[in-house]
Design a protein around this motif. Structure first.
Motif, PDB file in Angstrom:
ATOM      1  N   ILE A  27       9.563  -5.913  -4.703  1.00 31.16           N
ATOM      2  CA  ILE A  27       9.144  -5.840  -3.290  1.00 31.16           C
ATOM      3  C   ILE A  27       9.536  -4.501  -2.674  1.00 31.16           C
TER       4      ILE A  27
ATOM      5  N   ILE B  81       6.856  -2.172  -2.504  1.00 35.58           N
ATOM      6  CA  ILE B  81       5.713  -2.571  -1.670  1.00 35.58           C
ATOM      7  C   ILE B  81       6.007  -2.438  -0.177  1.00 35.58           C
ATOM      8  N   TYR B  82       7.188  -2.975   0.271  1.00 38.47           N
ATOM      9  CA  TYR B  82       7.364  -2.957   1.740  1.00 38.47           C
ATOM     10  C   TYR B  82       7.989  -1.654   2.219  1.00 38.47           C
TER      11      TYR B  82
ATOM     12  N   THR C 209       4.283   1.351   1.133  1.00 39.56           N
ATOM     13  CA  THR C 209       4.162   1.233  -0.330  1.00 39.56           C
ATOM     14  C   THR C 209       4.436   2.588  -0.993  1.00 39.56           C
TER      15      THR C 209
ATOM     16  N   GLU D 206       2.675   4.148  -3.069  1.00 37.22           N
ATOM     17  CA  GLU D 206       1.483   5.009  -3.059  1.00 37.22           C
ATOM     18  C   GLU D 206       1.474   5.834  -1.763  1.00 37.22           C
ATOM     19  N   ILE D 207       1.790   5.156  -0.657  1.00 39.30           N
ATOM     20  CA  ILE D 207       1.769   5.861   0.638  1.00 39.30           C
ATOM     21  C   ILE D 207       2.925   6.868   0.725  1.00 39.30           C
TER      22      ILE D 207
HETATM   23  C1  LIG Z   1       8.289 -10.092   1.217  1.00 38.12           C
HETATM   24  C2  LIG Z   1       7.648  -9.148   2.205  1.00 38.12           C
HETATM   25  C3  LIG Z   1       8.358  -8.793   3.324  1.00 38.12           C
HETATM   26  C4  LIG Z   1       7.763  -7.946   4.267  1.00 38.12           C
HETATM   27  N1  LIG Z   1       8.489  -7.628   5.373  1.00 38.12           N
HETATM   28  C5  LIG Z   1       7.897  -6.918   6.349  1.00 38.12           C
HETATM   29  C6  LIG Z   1       8.596  -6.643   7.577  1.00 38.12           C
HETATM   30  O1  LIG Z   1       9.748  -7.060   7.760  1.00 38.12           O
HETATM   31  N2  LIG Z   1       7.973  -5.913   8.527  1.00 38.12           N
HETATM   32  C7  LIG Z   1       6.700  -5.444   8.363  1.00 38.12           C
HETATM   33  O2  LIG Z   1       6.170  -4.813   9.265  1.00 38.12           O
HETATM   34  N3  LIG Z   1       6.025  -5.683   7.206  1.00 38.12           N
HETATM   35  C8  LIG Z   1       6.579  -6.400   6.201  1.00 38.12           C
HETATM   36  N4  LIG Z   1       5.889  -6.665   5.052  1.00 38.12           N
HETATM   37  C9  LIG Z   1       4.537  -6.132   4.905  1.00 38.12           C
HETATM   38  C10 LIG Z   1       4.490  -4.931   3.979  1.00 38.12           C
HETATM   39  O3  LIG Z   1       4.960  -3.780   4.656  1.00 38.12           O
HETATM   40  C11 LIG Z   1       3.053  -4.764   3.479  1.00 38.12           C
HETATM   41  O4  LIG Z   1       2.825  -5.825   2.545  1.00 38.12           O
HETATM   42  C12 LIG Z   1       2.837  -3.417   2.833  1.00 38.12           C
HETATM   43  O5  LIG Z   1       2.829  -2.404   3.811  1.00 38.12           O
HETATM   44  C13 LIG Z   1       1.520  -3.346   2.055  1.00 38.12           C
HETATM   45  O6  LIG Z   1       0.472  -3.720   2.888  1.00 38.12           O
HETATM   46  P1  LIG Z   1      -0.580  -4.790   2.380  1.00 38.12           P
HETATM   47  O7  LIG Z   1       0.162  -5.957   1.822  1.00 38.12           O
HETATM   48  O8  LIG Z   1      -1.543  -5.025   3.500  1.00 38.12           O
HETATM   49  O9  LIG Z   1      -1.314  -4.065   1.164  1.00 38.12           O
HETATM   50  P2  LIG Z   1      -2.582  -3.121   1.234  1.00 38.12           P
HETATM   51  O10 LIG Z   1      -2.470  -2.172   2.388  1.00 38.12           O
HETATM   52  O11 LIG Z   1      -3.786  -3.981   1.139  1.00 38.12           O
HETATM   53  O12 LIG Z   1      -2.393  -2.286  -0.082  1.00 38.12           O
HETATM   54  C14 LIG Z   1      -2.709  -2.817  -1.388  1.00 38.12           C
HETATM   55  C15 LIG Z   1      -2.485  -1.726  -2.413  1.00 38.12           C
HETATM   56  O13 LIG Z   1      -3.348  -0.601  -2.129  1.00 38.12           O
HETATM   57  C16 LIG Z   1      -2.561   0.574  -2.028  1.00 38.12           C
HETATM   58  N5  LIG Z   1      -3.109   1.487  -1.009  1.00 38.12           N
HETATM   59  C17 LIG Z   1      -3.466   1.182   0.252  1.00 38.12           C
HETATM   60  N6  LIG Z   1      -3.885   2.286   0.908  1.00 38.12           N
HETATM   61  C18 LIG Z   1      -3.777   3.309   0.024  1.00 38.12           C
HETATM   62  C19 LIG Z   1      -4.050   4.701   0.083  1.00 38.12           C
HETATM   63  N7  LIG Z   1      -4.531   5.292   1.207  1.00 38.12           N
HETATM   64  N8  LIG Z   1      -3.821   5.434  -1.014  1.00 38.12           N
HETATM   65  C20 LIG Z   1      -3.358   4.870  -2.143  1.00 38.12           C
HETATM   66  N9  LIG Z   1      -3.084   3.551  -2.270  1.00 38.12           N
HETATM   67  C21 LIG Z   1      -3.288   2.793  -1.200  1.00 38.12           C
HETATM   68  C22 LIG Z   1      -1.180   0.110  -1.592  1.00 38.12           C
HETATM   69  O14 LIG Z   1      -0.199   1.070  -1.943  1.00 38.12           O
HETATM   70  C23 LIG Z   1      -1.041  -1.172  -2.389  1.00 38.12           C
HETATM   71  O15 LIG Z   1      -0.640  -0.896  -3.704  1.00 38.12           O
HETATM   72  C24 LIG Z   1       6.453  -7.471   4.063  1.00 38.12           C
HETATM   73  C25 LIG Z   1       5.753  -7.820   2.919  1.00 38.12           C
HETATM   74  C26 LIG Z   1       6.328  -8.659   1.996  1.00 38.12           C
HETATM   75  C27 LIG Z   1       5.531  -9.043   0.748  1.00 38.12           C
END
Ligand SMILES: Cc1cc2nc3c(=O)[nH]c(=O)nc-3n(C[C@H](O)[C@H](O)[C@H](O)COP(=O)(O)OP(=O)(O)OC[C@H]3O[C@@H](n4cnc5c(N)ncnc54)[C@H](O)[C@@H]3O)c2cc1C
Length: 113
Positions: free
Chosen positions: A93, A96-97, A100, A102-103
């Motif tokens: 995780i 990811i959080y 990510t 990638e970002i």
């Molecule tokens: C257990 C858990 C706890 C969390 N806690 C919090 C929290 O406390 N507060 C909060 O605000 N958020 C929280 N999150 C949310 C987390 O920040 C997001 O899941 C994360 O930002 C990724 O967004 P997404 O899931 O919408 O994936 P997406 O944005 O759909 O991304 C999917 C994939 O595509 C890649 N990707 C997307 N855009 C690009 C790009 N331009 N270039 C290259 N690759 C790209 C991403 O890197 C990723 O691998 C949590 C998530 C989880 C699973």
């Protein structure tokens, strides 16, 4: 102590190399984190780049280290009676959080242009 082929497994060089890489990567991640924290204390202009590098490197290292830890512990690493498989999932995780990885790479690359 796990014994295989008549020896504690830590005496096998293949495992020693894994542990050495895990230790080295973790020390490097810690140093990069400390640097980013010191830059934050001083509000330095390169802080966004360094905080992204610290987050990227530390979380990728955590993933690598926990996958290797599962491997080193064999079946005990994989089963959920022991904490190592949970540590591997917890490491995932962090890639990811909080932005990510990638970002984080996008942020770092932009700071280089
Ligand atoms: C257990 C858990 C706890 C969390 N806690 C919090 C929290 O406390 N507060 C909060 O605000 N958020 C929280 N999150 C949310 C987390 O920040 C997001 O899941 C994360 O930002 C990724 O967004 P997404 O899931 O919408 O994936 P997406 O944005 O759909 O991304 C999917 C994939 O595509 C890649 N990707 C997307 N855009 C690009 C790009 N331009 N270039 C290259 N690759 C790209 C991403 O890197 C990723 O691998 C949590 C998530 C989880 C699973």
């Amino acid at each position: 102590m796990r014994i295989a082929f008549g020896k504690p497994i830590i005496e096998f060089q293949g495992l020693q190399w894994k542990l050495a890489d895990m230790e080295t990567g973790t020390a490097a991640a810690r140093e990069l984190l400390y640097k980013a924290c010191a830059m934050a204390d001083r509000s330095e202009p390169l802080l966004p780049k360094y905080s992204s590098m610290a987050k990227l490197f530390a979380s990728d290292n955590a993933m690598k280290v926990t996958v290797e830890a599962v491997q080193v512990l064999g079946g005990y690493g994989y089963v959920n009676e022991y904490p190592v498989e949970r540590m591997m999932r917890d490491a995932k995780i962090t890639q990811i959080y909080e932005g990510t990885n990638e970002i984080q790479r996008v942020v770092i690359a932009r700071s280089m242009t």
